[in-house]
Design an enzyme around this catalytic site. Structure first.
Site, PDB file in Angstrom:
ATOM      1  N   SER A  43      71.210  53.363  80.424  1.00  0.00           N
ATOM      2  CA  SER A  43      70.121  53.048  79.426  1.00  0.00           C
ATOM      3  C   SER A  43      71.017  52.939  78.082  1.00  0.00           C
ATOM      4  O   SER A  43      70.330  52.369  76.839  1.00  0.00           O
ATOM      5  CB  SER A  43      68.984  54.238  79.038  1.00  0.00           C
ATOM      6  OG  SER A  43      68.106  54.115  80.200  1.00  0.00           O
ATOM      7  N   ASP A  78      68.258  57.969  81.255  1.00  0.00           N
ATOM      8  CA  ASP A  78      67.954  57.668  79.732  1.00  0.00           C
ATOM      9  C   ASP A  78      68.696  58.504  78.917  1.00  0.00           C
ATOM     10  O   ASP A  78      69.584  59.069  78.911  1.00  0.00           O
ATOM     11  CB  ASP A  78      66.311  57.962  79.440  1.00  0.00           C
ATOM     12  CG  ASP A  78      65.621  57.042  78.853  1.00  0.00           C
ATOM     13  OD1 ASP A  78      66.259  56.237  77.843  1.00  0.00           O
ATOM     14  OD2 ASP A  78      64.360  56.918  78.869  1.00  0.00           O
ATOM     15  N   ARG A  92      69.199  48.754  81.205  1.00  0.00           N
ATOM     16  CA  ARG A  92      68.373  48.343  80.032  1.00  0.00           C
ATOM     17  C   ARG A  92      68.970  48.110  78.730  1.00  0.00           C
ATOM     18  O   ARG A  92      69.707  48.955  78.283  1.00  0.00           O
ATOM     19  CB  ARG A  92      67.297  49.533  79.875  1.00  0.00           C
ATOM     20  CG  ARG A  92      66.156  49.749  80.968  1.00  0.00           C
ATOM     21  CD  ARG A  92      65.226  48.699  80.705  1.00  0.00           C
ATOM     22  NE  ARG A  92      64.823  48.868  79.664  1.00  0.00           N
ATOM     23  CZ  ARG A  92      64.052  49.540  78.782  1.00  0.00           C
ATOM     24  NH1 ARG A  92      63.602  50.410  79.487  1.00  0.00           N
ATOM     25  NH2 ARG A  92      63.808  49.280  77.655  1.00  0.00           N
ATOM     26  N   LYS A  97      67.548  56.701  87.096  1.00  0.00           N
ATOM     27  CA  LYS A  97      67.334  55.860  85.578  1.00  0.00           C
ATOM     28  C   LYS A  97      67.798  57.334  84.747  1.00  0.00           C
ATOM     29  O   LYS A  97      67.101  58.224  84.723  1.00  0.00           O
ATOM     30  CB  LYS A  97      65.991  55.416  85.178  1.00  0.00           C
ATOM     31  CG  LYS A  97      65.970  55.133  83.974  1.00  0.00           C
ATOM     32  CD  LYS A  97      64.340  54.449  83.501  1.00  0.00           C
ATOM     33  CE  LYS A  97      64.116  54.559  82.143  1.00  0.00           C
ATOM     34  NZ  LYS A  97      63.116  54.035  81.979  1.00  0.00           N
ATOM     35  N   ASP A 111      61.759  49.200  75.175  1.00  0.00           N
ATOM     36  CA  ASP A 111      61.073  49.330  76.227  1.00  0.00           C
ATOM     37  C   ASP A 111      59.736  48.354  76.222  1.00  0.00           C
ATOM     38  O   ASP A 111      59.295  48.159  74.926  1.00  0.00           O
ATOM     39  CB  ASP A 111      60.280  50.679  76.079  1.00  0.00           C
ATOM     40  CG  ASP A 111      61.027  51.926  76.516  1.00  0.00           C
ATOM     41  OD1 ASP A 111      62.114  51.756  77.077  1.00  0.00           O
ATOM     42  OD2 ASP A 111      60.505  52.997  76.433  1.00  0.00           O
ATOM     43  N   ASP A 167      59.368  58.347  86.658  1.00  0.00           N
ATOM     44  CA  ASP A 167      59.987  57.997  85.391  1.00  0.00           C
ATOM     45  C   ASP A 167      59.885  59.162  84.681  1.00  0.00           C
ATOM     46  O   ASP A 167      59.686  60.727  85.246  1.00  0.00           O
ATOM     47  CB  ASP A 167      59.226  56.880  84.507  1.00  0.00           C
ATOM     48  CG  ASP A 167      60.464  56.239  83.533  1.00  0.00           C
ATOM     49  OD1 ASP A 167      60.566  56.998  82.441  1.00  0.00           O
ATOM     50  OD2 ASP A 167      61.017  55.315  83.766  1.00  0.00           O
ATOM     51  N   ASP A 168      59.602  59.342  83.359  1.00  0.00           N
ATOM     52  CA  ASP A 168      59.888  60.779  82.608  1.00  0.00           C
ATOM     53  C   ASP A 168      58.778  61.640  82.927  1.00  0.00           C
ATOM     54  O   ASP A 168      57.800  61.157  83.387  1.00  0.00           O
ATOM     55  CB  ASP A 168      59.950  60.473  81.066  1.00  0.00           C
ATOM     56  CG  ASP A 168      60.388  61.627  80.297  1.00  0.00           C
ATOM     57  OD1 ASP A 168      60.589  62.563  80.688  1.00  0.00           O
ATOM     58  OD2 ASP A 168      60.850  61.282  78.919  1.00  0.00           O
TER      59      ASP A 168
END
Ligand SMILES: *[C@@H]1O[C@H](CO)[C@@H](O)[C@H](O)[C@H]1NC(C)=O
Length: 423
Positions: free
Chosen positions: A193, A161, A221, A159, A225, A84-85
């Site tokens: 997202s 974002d 999503r 993903k 979160d 992820d990030d």
């Protein structure tokens, strides 16, 4: 009914708009993706001197990959290992995203190769805005370069974002990035997202065009979160329950609503609450993405995560998202049609989820009438959390009683009984 209407609608669209409607159609996510993702548990820990076991680094992903393969998670279906990030350098080099040199000393392709060598798939994270949510380089202005980097690294899941970008340009941007990934020729599962920013993070909130999501992304999503608490699980469950009629038509093979990662194995959920999240997520046809430290997980939680019958509900090939049917005395009934279809009747996954906190198991009534089920010969019922319990039969007019523990869940599969055997 809505499902059928939606299919008819897309059939009509296909016939009449064939030349203008571009479908994602990358052949991926026929069932909700399963795997592991770093964010919920490991967030943006970047100090490897202080937290060597937890920092976002190649070591973390390689150790998780080893466990996923060696301890049965891959065999159960968990196949993606996703960054992820917080994984890149703070600046691009020659226009390209580069991984943090200290934390990923061998580069992204090395990690990708390692994960692939284990029979797993490799996912990572970008943000469509000027910067990621944690302030790392964003993709805006570098779309083609980044799409090509993903292909060069042999990424299987992205993903993308939506921090640091205006909602008004998001949708076109995500569509464009999807096209650029297609152009590279590498099929990459696309997690979008933008609904979360439309429906939760930006004021005033608004509802995005879900038809575009279905054509553009494999999963998206929808909402906030998840955090490490039962409160957070229930807040997200409430959103899906409140909006089920609106959201259900857009879930199906190739395109899924995503309520965010499973919390199982972390600090916030008790054993009973872990059962509740797992059951609700399976009813929602949610991606089963773990975000936990698999090195320290307890045997009880591991057994839940590896429960084959529950995984089979989540991964049901019909791909129909379920919903909350009712709530009585703070016991909620959740239901999802699943296969097999027997004599034109669906089978069903049914969860009773408790929001009660009074000490003992709370008795609830279990009847076909209350579930709205009509198969004349009744259903064979299997308790999905108790593999040793013998399955039992329930018929119309019968009212059984079972008990659900405080803040926990009971979970059953009901299969229609036919008279074929008696003929
Ligand atoms: C769901 O609906 C209930 C009742 O209208 C409301 O109180 C609650 O805030 C809603 N929750 C979410 C997350 O949408």
């Amino acid at each position: 009914m809505t499902i059928i209407n939606k299919n008819l609608l897309s059939l009509v669209c296909t016939v009449f708009l064939m030349s203008t409607v571009q479908s994602l159609d990358n052949g991926l996510a026929k069932t909700p993706p399963m795997g592991w993702m770093s964010w919920e548990r490991f967030r943006c820990i970047t100090d490897c001197d202080k937290y060597p076991d937890e920092c976002i680094s190649e070591r973390l992903f390689m150790e998780m990959a080893d466990i996923i393969v060696n301890e049965g998670y891959l065999a159960a279906g968990y196949e993606y290992v996703n960054i992820d990030d917080c994984w890149t350098e703070m600046e691009r080099e020659n226009g390209k995203i580069v991984p943090d040199k200290k934390r990923f000393p061998h580069g992204v392709k090395y990690l990708s190769d390692y994960i692939h060598s284990k029979g797993l798939k490799f996912g990572t994270y970008l943000d469509y805005g000027t910067k990621t949510c944690a302030g790392y380089p964003g993709t805006l202005g570098f779309e083609a370069t980044d799409a090509q980097s993903l292909a060069d690294w042999e990424v299987d899941f992205i993903k993308l974002d939506g921090c640091n970008i205006d909602t008004s340009v998001m949708v076109d941007g995500y569509i464009e990035f999807g096209k650029m990934m297609n152009k590279t020729g590498r099929p990459i599962m696309y997690s979008c997202s933008w609904p979360a920013y439309f429906e939760y993070y930006r004021r005033p909130t608004s509802i995005p065009d879900y038809d575009i999501l279905v054509e553009t992304c494999n999963l998206w999503r929808n909402y906030v979160d998840i955090d490490d608490s039962y409160e957070s699980v229930l807040f997200i469950a409430d959103y899906f329950a409140n909006n089920s009629d609106r959201l259900i038509p857009y879930a199906g093979p190739g395109h899924w609503n995503d309520p965010d990662t499973l919390l199982l194995g972390n600090f916030g959920l008790s054993y009973e609450q872990s059962k509740a999240q797992l059951a609700i997520w399976a009813i929602l046809a949610a991606p089963f993405l773990l975000s936990t430290d698999l090195r320290t997980i307890t045997p009880e939680i591991k057994e839940l995560i590896l429960n084959r019958e529950i995984i089979a509900i989540d991964q049901d090939k019909l791909g129909i998202q379920g919903k909350r049917l009712s709530a009585l005395n703070r016991i909620e009934t959740w239901i999802r049609p699943v296969s097999p279809i027997v004599n034109n009747e669906y089978s069903y996954a049914v969860a009773f989820v408790s929001r009660r906190t009074d000490g003992h198991g709370y008795a609830f009534e279990f009847s076909l009438e209350k579930l709205g089920l009509t198969n004349l010969l009744g259903y064979e019922v299997k308790d999905l959390f108790d593999s040793k319990r013998e399955s039992f039969k329930i018929t119309l007019g019968q009212s059984l009683e079972d008990r659900v523990n405080p803040t926990g869940a009971n979970f059953y599969k009901l299969t229609p009984i036919t008279n074929r055997a008696r003929r």
